[in-house]
Design a protein around this motif. Structure first.
Motif, PDB file in Angstrom:
ATOM      1  N   UNK A  43      -6.047  28.994  15.053  1.00 57.50           N
ATOM      2  CA  UNK A  43      -6.822  29.558  16.163  1.00 57.50           C
ATOM      3  C   UNK A  43      -5.899  30.223  17.170  1.00 57.50           C
ATOM      4  N   UNK A  44      -4.775  29.572  17.455  1.00 57.77           N
ATOM      5  CA  UNK A  44      -3.802  30.130  18.393  1.00 57.77           C
ATOM      6  C   UNK A  44      -3.220  31.443  17.866  1.00 57.77           C
ATOM      7  N   UNK A  45      -2.917  31.484  16.578  1.00 58.49           N
ATOM      8  CA  UNK A  45      -2.376  32.706  15.974  1.00 58.49           C
ATOM      9  C   UNK A  45      -3.406  33.832  16.023  1.00 58.49           C
ATOM     10  N   UNK A  46      -4.678  33.492  15.786  1.00 57.28           N
ATOM     11  CA  UNK A  46      -5.748  34.497  15.827  1.00 57.28           C
ATOM     12  C   UNK A  46      -5.884  35.077  17.235  1.00 57.28           C
ATOM     13  N   UNK A  47      -5.778  34.195  18.250  1.00 58.61           N
ATOM     14  CA  UNK A  47      -5.852  34.676  19.642  1.00 58.61           C
ATOM     15  C   UNK A  47      -4.693  35.607  19.958  1.00 58.61           C
ATOM     16  N   UNK A  48      -3.523  35.248  19.480  1.00 58.80           N
ATOM     17  CA  UNK A  48      -2.341  36.085  19.722  1.00 58.80           C
ATOM     18  C   UNK A  48      -2.490  37.447  19.047  1.00 58.80           C
ATOM     19  N   UNK A  49      -3.050  37.441  17.827  1.00 55.74           N
ATOM     20  CA  UNK A  49      -3.243  38.706  17.112  1.00 55.74           C
ATOM     21  C   UNK A  49      -4.260  39.582  17.828  1.00 55.74           C
ATOM     22  N   UNK A  50      -5.362  38.972  18.278  1.00 54.71           N
ATOM     23  CA  UNK A  50      -6.378  39.727  19.034  1.00 54.71           C
ATOM     24  C   UNK A  50      -5.760  40.336  20.291  1.00 54.71           C
ATOM     25  N   UNK A  99     -10.523  42.100  10.739  1.00 59.84           N
ATOM     26  CA  UNK A  99     -10.553  40.659  10.534  1.00 59.84           C
ATOM     27  C   UNK A  99     -10.566  39.913  11.851  1.00 59.84           C
ATOM     28  N   UNK A 100     -10.215  40.623  12.934  1.00 59.65           N
ATOM     29  CA  UNK A 100     -10.182  40.020  14.268  1.00 59.65           C
ATOM     30  C   UNK A 100     -11.267  40.545  15.197  1.00 59.65           C
ATOM     31  N   UNK A 101     -11.826  41.696  14.861  1.00 60.37           N
ATOM     32  CA  UNK A 101     -12.902  42.282  15.654  1.00 60.37           C
ATOM     33  C   UNK A 101     -14.025  42.737  14.731  1.00 60.37           C
ATOM     34  N   UNK A 102     -15.237  42.637  15.226  1.00 62.91           N
ATOM     35  CA  UNK A 102     -16.396  43.016  14.413  1.00 62.91           C
ATOM     36  C   UNK A 102     -16.380  44.499  14.090  1.00 62.91           C
ATOM     37  N   UNK A 123     -13.580  46.192  19.970  1.00 65.38           N
ATOM     38  CA  UNK A 123     -12.213  46.456  20.436  1.00 65.38           C
ATOM     39  C   UNK A 123     -12.264  47.214  21.757  1.00 65.38           C
ATOM     40  N   UNK A 124     -13.136  48.227  21.837  1.00 60.52           N
ATOM     41  CA  UNK A 124     -13.240  49.056  23.041  1.00 60.52           C
ATOM     42  C   UNK A 124     -13.643  48.234  24.256  1.00 60.52           C
ATOM     43  N   UNK A 125     -14.581  47.328  24.078  1.00 59.92           N
ATOM     44  CA  UNK A 125     -15.032  46.485  25.187  1.00 59.92           C
ATOM     45  C   UNK A 125     -13.906  45.571  25.666  1.00 59.92           C
ATOM     46  N   UNK A 126     -13.207  44.940  24.732  1.00 59.28           N
ATOM     47  CA  UNK A 126     -12.090  44.056  25.087  1.00 59.28           C
ATOM     48  C   UNK A 126     -10.959  44.831  25.757  1.00 59.28           C
ATOM     49  N   UNK A 127     -10.707  46.031  25.261  1.00 60.92           N
ATOM     50  CA  UNK A 127      -9.663  46.880  25.835  1.00 60.92           C
ATOM     51  C   UNK A 127     -10.028  47.291  27.256  1.00 60.92           C
ATOM     52  N   UNK A 128     -11.272  47.650  27.484  1.00 62.91           N
ATOM     53  CA  UNK A 128     -11.706  48.045  28.825  1.00 62.91           C
ATOM     54  C   UNK A 128     -11.507  46.892  29.800  1.00 62.91           C
ATOM     55  N   UNK A 129     -11.917  45.698  29.400  1.00 65.72           N
ATOM     56  CA  UNK A 129     -11.749  44.538  30.271  1.00 65.72           C
ATOM     57  C   UNK A 129     -10.271  44.281  30.567  1.00 65.72           C
ATOM     58  N   UNK A 130      -9.439  44.451  29.556  1.00 59.67           N
ATOM     59  CA  UNK A 130      -7.998  44.276  29.723  1.00 59.67           C
ATOM     60  C   UNK A 130      -7.438  45.312  30.699  1.00 59.67           C
ATOM     61  N   UNK A 131      -7.800  46.577  30.506  1.00 63.43           N
ATOM     62  CA  UNK A 131      -7.294  47.658  31.362  1.00 63.43           C
ATOM     63  C   UNK A 131      -7.730  47.491  32.812  1.00 63.43           C
ATOM     64  N   UNK A 142      -1.003  49.767  16.356  1.00 63.91           N
ATOM     65  CA  UNK A 142      -0.739  48.339  16.162  1.00 63.91           C
ATOM     66  C   UNK A 142       0.222  48.057  15.016  1.00 63.91           C
ATOM     67  N   UNK A 143       0.314  49.004  14.063  1.00 66.74           N
ATOM     68  CA  UNK A 143       1.112  48.745  12.862  1.00 66.74           C
ATOM     69  C   UNK A 143       0.411  47.812  11.900  1.00 66.74           C
ATOM     70  N   UNK A 144      -0.882  47.551  12.133  1.00 66.98           N
ATOM     71  CA  UNK A 144      -1.666  46.657  11.276  1.00 66.98           C
ATOM     72  C   UNK A 144      -2.585  47.452  10.365  1.00 66.98           C
ATOM     73  N   UNK A 145      -3.084  46.791   9.351  1.00 69.78           N
ATOM     74  CA  UNK A 145      -4.016  47.432   8.430  1.00 69.78           C
ATOM     75  C   UNK A 145      -5.426  47.397   9.002  1.00 69.78           C
ATOM     76  N   UNK A 146      -6.298  48.188   8.402  1.00 71.59           N
ATOM     77  CA  UNK A 146      -7.714  48.174   8.783  1.00 71.59           C
ATOM     78  C   UNK A 146      -8.284  46.768   8.641  1.00 71.59           C
ATOM     79  N   UNK A 147      -7.915  46.098   7.542  1.00 72.19           N
ATOM     80  CA  UNK A 147      -8.418  44.750   7.300  1.00 72.19           C
ATOM     81  C   UNK A 147      -7.980  43.771   8.377  1.00 72.19           C
TER      82      UNK A 147
END
Length: 219
Positions: A6-13, A50-53, A58-66, A41-46
């Motif tokens: 769970x911690x690793x998933x949070x870090x990846x998100x 695999x971390x966002x629906x 992603x856009x909503x989370x990014x907006x909140x972060x910004x 990100x250097x990550x694959x589509x999967x």
């Protein structure tokens, strides 16, 4: 093991959000592609999906972060001051210090998202309104505190003052970004300063301890 996963998933998100943040801020939701995200990100589509629906999540989370990144940095500068007038004056000063960085980042995330999402993305539009309200309430509450303490004139309308300050910040930011002329922003910040000082019961020397925003344009 589950806690570790769970911690690793949070870090990846969080990693995806931080890397995608400037991309969305510059290109918007519709202009940001999946390949933009994989490049950033250097990550694959999967890995991303695999971390966002989907891209919208992603856009909503990014907006909140910004927004949190910008607003919290402004609030930190305001919280360094002790009097309401000084706290209000810290806002244009802090925005002035960060203005070039904000432009390089793609502009104000609140303005950028409001322009794109007002008729096209209900969730982002709602979050934009909440961000504006968050700023407005903070400015208005400080103005109200100043009225109560007698450092701001008692005929001042805190909500109206907050509305004008926000309109000048976002309007100046938009004009400066589009025209690439910084004086639209610096003039707006100077006007905010003037409005705050005009409502202050303190002497100019006491209230305006730091009159440095940015050099004004040469005629």
């Amino acid at each position: 093991m589950k806690s570790k996963d769970t911690s690793k998933a949070r870090q990846t998100r969080q990693f995806i959000i931080e890397k995608a943040a400037p991309v969305f801020n510059k290109k918007g939701v519709s202009g940001t592609s999946l390949s933009d995200l994989t490049r950033a990100t250097g990550l694959t589509k999967g890995s991303i999906y695999g971390n966002f629906k989907d891209k919208d999540e992603v856009a909503v989370c990014v907006f909140q972060y910004n927004v949190d990144k910008l607003v919290n940095s402004l609030f930190r500068e305001m919280d360094k001051e002790t009097s309401p007038v000084e706290m209000l004056l810290a806002l244009p000063r802090a925005y002035g210090k960060r203005y070039r960085q904000i432009i390089d980042y793609g502009g104000c995330p609140i303005l950028n998202t409001a322009t794109e999402a007002d008729d096209t993305h209900e969730a982002l539009c709602r979050l934009t309104v909440e961000a504006i309200e968050r700023l407005k309430q903070r400015i208005a509450s400080i103005a109200a505190m100043g009225i109560e303490q007698g450092t701001i004139q008692d005929h001042t309308d805190p909500d109206a003052m907050a509305n004008i300050i926000l309109a000048l910040i976002e309007g100046g930011s938009m004009l400066a970004k589009v025209t690439k002329q910084d004086y639209y922003m610096t003039d707006s910040l100077e006007q905010i300063r003037a409005i705050i000082l005009s409502r202050s019961n303190l002497t100019t020397a006491t209230a305006d301890k730091d009159n440095v925003l940015h050099p004004r344009r040469t005629k």
